[in-house]
Write a protein that holds these residues in place. Structure first.
Motif, PDB file in Angstrom:
ATOM      1  N   VAL A  72      13.509  14.456  19.346  1.00 48.39           N
ATOM      2  CA  VAL A  72      12.298  14.214  20.140  1.00 48.39           C
ATOM      3  C   VAL A  72      12.030  15.289  21.196  1.00 48.39           C
ATOM      4  CG1 VAL A  72      12.317  11.716  19.775  1.00 48.39           C
ATOM      5  CG2 VAL A  72      13.495  12.675  21.755  1.00 48.39           C
ATOM      6  N   ASP A  73      12.905  16.284  21.297  1.00 49.88           N
ATOM      7  CA  ASP A  73      12.721  17.363  22.269  1.00 49.88           C
ATOM      8  C   ASP A  73      12.995  18.698  21.575  1.00 49.88           C
ATOM      9  OD1 ASP A  73      12.606  17.641  25.517  1.00 49.88           O
ATOM     10  OD2 ASP A  73      13.777  19.274  24.623  1.00 49.88           O
ATOM     11  N   PRO A  74      12.251  19.754  21.941  1.00 50.51           N
ATOM     12  CA  PRO A  74      12.447  21.044  21.275  1.00 50.51           C
ATOM     13  C   PRO A  74      13.583  21.894  21.836  1.00 50.51           C
ATOM     14  CG  PRO A  74      10.630  21.213  22.806  1.00 50.51           C
ATOM     15  CD  PRO A  74      11.082  19.763  22.815  1.00 50.51           C
ATOM     16  N   GLU A 123      15.662   7.410  34.266  1.00 47.90           N
ATOM     17  CA  GLU A 123      14.985   6.792  33.126  1.00 47.90           C
ATOM     18  C   GLU A 123      15.159   7.651  31.873  1.00 47.90           C
ATOM     19  OE1 GLU A 123      10.927   5.819  34.086  1.00 47.90           O
ATOM     20  OE2 GLU A 123      11.547   4.685  35.861  1.00 47.90           O
ATOM     21  N   MET A 124      15.137   8.972  32.045  1.00 45.46           N
ATOM     22  CA  MET A 124      15.388   9.867  30.908  1.00 45.46           C
ATOM     23  C   MET A 124      16.811   9.668  30.392  1.00 45.46           C
ATOM     24  SD  MET A 124      13.514  13.298  32.359  1.00 45.46           S
ATOM     25  CE  MET A 124      13.856  14.341  30.948  1.00 45.46           C
ATOM     26  N   GLU A 125      17.752   9.526  31.306  1.00 47.92           N
ATOM     27  CA  GLU A 125      19.135   9.303  30.904  1.00 47.92           C
ATOM     28  C   GLU A 125      19.263   7.976  30.149  1.00 47.92           C
ATOM     29  OE1 GLU A 125      23.599   8.967  32.852  1.00 47.92           O
ATOM     30  OE2 GLU A 125      21.978   9.803  34.084  1.00 47.92           O
ATOM     31  N   ARG A 126      18.615   6.941  30.650  1.00 46.79           N
ATOM     32  CA  ARG A 126      18.649   5.644  29.974  1.00 46.79           C
ATOM     33  C   ARG A 126      18.034   5.759  28.570  1.00 46.79           C
ATOM     34  NH1 ARG A 126      15.240   2.535  32.886  1.00 46.79           N
ATOM     35  NH2 ARG A 126      16.712   2.538  34.583  1.00 46.79           N
ATOM     36  N   PHE A 127      16.943   6.506  28.453  1.00 42.88           N
ATOM     37  CA  PHE A 127      16.269   6.712  27.172  1.00 42.88           C
ATOM     38  C   PHE A 127      17.238   7.276  26.136  1.00 42.88           C
ATOM     39  CE2 PHE A 127      13.900   9.166  24.100  1.00 42.88           C
ATOM     40  CZ  PHE A 127      12.713   8.475  23.899  1.00 42.88           C
ATOM     41  N   VAL A 128      17.972   8.329  26.512  1.00 44.43           N
ATOM     42  CA  VAL A 128      18.882   8.941  25.529  1.00 44.43           C
ATOM     43  C   VAL A 128      20.123   8.086  25.299  1.00 44.43           C
ATOM     44  CG1 VAL A 128      18.020  11.281  25.942  1.00 44.43           C
ATOM     45  CG2 VAL A 128      20.042  10.478  27.203  1.00 44.43           C
ATOM     46  N   ARG A 129      20.575   7.351  26.294  1.00 43.03           N
ATOM     47  CA  ARG A 129      21.737   6.476  26.105  1.00 43.03           C
ATOM     48  C   ARG A 129      21.409   5.321  25.154  1.00 43.03           C
ATOM     49  NH1 ARG A 129      26.135   7.308  29.341  1.00 43.03           N
ATOM     50  NH2 ARG A 129      25.830   8.607  31.177  1.00 43.03           N
ATOM     51  N   GLU A 130      20.146   4.904  25.146  1.00 41.82           N
ATOM     52  CA  GLU A 130      19.716   3.818  24.262  1.00 41.82           C
ATOM     53  C   GLU A 130      19.375   4.321  22.863  1.00 41.82           C
ATOM     54  OE1 GLU A 130      16.444   2.049  26.386  1.00 41.82           O
ATOM     55  OE2 GLU A 130      17.784   1.032  27.805  1.00 41.82           O
ATOM     56  N   HIS A 131      19.571   5.621  22.609  1.00 38.24           N
ATOM     57  CA  HIS A 131      19.313   6.231  21.291  1.00 38.24           C
ATOM     58  C   HIS A 131      17.867   6.023  20.847  1.00 38.24           C
ATOM     59  CE1 HIS A 131      23.584   7.029  20.799  1.00 38.24           C
ATOM     60  NE2 HIS A 131      23.815   5.788  21.191  1.00 38.24           N
ATOM     61  N   ARG A 132      16.949   6.052  21.790  1.00 39.06           N
ATOM     62  CA  ARG A 132      15.539   5.877  21.430  1.00 39.06           C
ATOM     63  C   ARG A 132      15.016   7.150  20.781  1.00 39.06           C
ATOM     64  NH1 ARG A 132      12.766   3.751  26.707  1.00 39.06           N
ATOM     65  NH2 ARG A 132      10.952   3.980  25.388  1.00 39.06           N
ATOM     66  N   GLU A 133      14.081   7.006  19.882  1.00 37.89           N
ATOM     67  CA  GLU A 133      13.502   8.147  19.184  1.00 37.89           C
ATOM     68  C   GLU A 133      11.980   8.101  19.248  1.00 37.89           C
ATOM     69  OE1 GLU A 133      15.209   8.584  15.296  1.00 37.89           O
ATOM     70  OE2 GLU A 133      17.243   8.612  16.098  1.00 37.89           O
ATOM     71  N   ASP A 134      11.437   7.554  20.299  1.00 39.06           N
ATOM     72  CA  ASP A 134       9.998   7.433  20.493  1.00 39.06           C
ATOM     73  C   ASP A 134       9.476   8.708  21.171  1.00 39.06           C
ATOM     74  OD1 ASP A 134       7.411   6.829  21.256  1.00 39.06           O
ATOM     75  OD2 ASP A 134       7.915   4.875  22.130  1.00 39.06           O
ATOM     76  N   ARG A 135       8.857   9.569  20.378  1.00 35.76           N
ATOM     77  CA  ARG A 135       8.387  10.864  20.897  1.00 35.76           C
ATOM     78  C   ARG A 135       7.349  10.718  21.997  1.00 35.76           C
ATOM     79  NH1 ARG A 135       9.131  15.294  16.785  1.00 35.76           N
ATOM     80  NH2 ARG A 135      10.466  14.303  15.264  1.00 35.76           N
ATOM     81  N   GLU A 136       6.438   9.773  21.838  1.00 36.36           N
ATOM     82  CA  GLU A 136       5.398   9.589  22.854  1.00 36.36           C
ATOM     83  C   GLU A 136       6.001   9.129  24.173  1.00 36.36           C
ATOM     84  OE1 GLU A 136       2.186   7.168  21.438  1.00 36.36           O
ATOM     85  OE2 GLU A 136       1.868   8.444  19.675  1.00 36.36           O
ATOM     86  N   GLN A 139       7.700  12.134  25.713  1.00 40.96           N
ATOM     87  CA  GLN A 139       6.727  13.059  26.306  1.00 40.96           C
ATOM     88  C   GLN A 139       6.185  12.526  27.632  1.00 40.96           C
ATOM     89  OE1 GLN A 139       5.924  16.243  25.480  1.00 40.96           O
ATOM     90  NE2 GLN A 139       7.635  15.981  24.061  1.00 40.96           N
ATOM     91  N   ALA A 140       5.965  11.216  27.699  1.00 43.26           N
ATOM     92  CA  ALA A 140       5.506  10.612  28.958  1.00 43.26           C
ATOM     93  C   ALA A 140       6.566  10.787  30.047  1.00 43.26           C
ATOM     94  CB  ALA A 140       5.177   9.137  28.748  1.00 43.26           C
ATOM     95  N   LEU A 141       7.836  10.588  29.685  1.00 47.37           N
ATOM     96  CA  LEU A 141       8.921  10.798  30.653  1.00 47.37           C
ATOM     97  C   LEU A 141       8.978  12.256  31.097  1.00 47.37           C
ATOM     98  CD1 LEU A 141      11.865   8.629  29.293  1.00 47.37           C
ATOM     99  CD2 LEU A 141      10.711   8.390  31.501  1.00 47.37           C
ATOM    100  N   LEU A 172       5.350  24.730  26.234  1.00 46.91           N
ATOM    101  CA  LEU A 172       6.542  24.576  25.415  1.00 46.91           C
ATOM    102  C   LEU A 172       6.150  24.474  23.950  1.00 46.91           C
ATOM    103  CD1 LEU A 172       8.433  21.958  27.593  1.00 46.91           C
ATOM    104  CD2 LEU A 172       8.843  24.411  27.470  1.00 46.91           C
ATOM    105  N   PRO A 173       7.033  24.891  23.061  1.00 44.10           N
ATOM    106  CA  PRO A 173       6.722  24.756  21.639  1.00 44.10           C
ATOM    107  C   PRO A 173       6.645  23.287  21.244  1.00 44.10           C
ATOM    108  CG  PRO A 173       8.985  25.486  21.945  1.00 44.10           C
ATOM    109  CD  PRO A 173       8.326  25.479  23.303  1.00 44.10           C
TER     110      PRO A 173
END
Length: 182
Positions: A72-74, A123-136, A139-141, A172-173
């Motif tokens: 989800v990140d380049p 919140e970004m750390e929580r996002f990756v710890r929860e293994h989320r793959e929601d690109r939108e 991007q909002a974060l 960013l690409p």
């Protein structure tokens, strides 16, 4: 008239001149001391502000890398969550004392902007710890994190009397829509 009385006006002039010189020197020393003390505190606040920014940015960078592993990140250097755990722990360990110094020496406006920025980083750390793959959602974060960082830096510049700086928003690409195979 005695010689003493003839010399009294000159003696009084010397005394007034000496007293005036003393007052000017003491006042100048106090002013210089005040300026030097203010400059020392300003340098210390700048160091605290920079140290805190670096500690938050470390968390952000590690989350970019873990999000890149999830597709989800380049970021060009992906990192698994397992590999990132010690880096995230180190970032937290470094950020906590930096935050305390910030609370002690920072202006209320800077501390509030720092709080907003770090909440988004967490919140970004929580996002990756929860293994989320929601690109939108990612991007909002990212946008909130960038706005939080920009707000923090603007508050720091205002507190230190610095001119406005660069927003640090570079294009960013785009993220490849196909997640990497595991």
């Amino acid at each position: 008239m005695s010689v003493f009385l003839q010399q009294l006006p000159a003696l009084m002039g010397v005394m007034v001149g000496a007293l005036g010189s003393y007052v000017v020197v003491v006042r100048g020393d106090r002013m210089r001391f005040g300026r030097e003390q203010a400059a020392r505190w300003e340098e210390r606040r700048l160091a605290v502000y920079a140290d805190y920014a670096q500690s938050v940015k470390k968390t952000v960078t590690v989350t970019y890398r873990v999000a890149a592993d999830a597709g989800v990140d380049p970021h060009p250097d992906p990192l698994t969550l397992e590999q990132a755990q010690p880096l995230l722990a180190d970032a937290t360990t470094r950020r906590d004392p930096a935050g305390e110094a910030l609370i002690m020496l920072g202006s209320p406006a800077v501390v509030e902007k720092a709080r907003a920025w770090v909440v988004t980083a967490l919140e970004m750390e929580r996002f990756v710890r929860e293994h989320r793959e929601d690109r939108e959602a990612w991007q909002a974060l990212l946008e909130r994190q960038r706005a939080g960082r920009e707000g923090y830096y603007a508050a720091v510049r205002e507190d230190l009397g610095l001119p406005p700086g660069h927003s640090a928003r570079w294009p960013l690409p785009a993220v490849d829509p196909v997640p990497p195979q595991r």
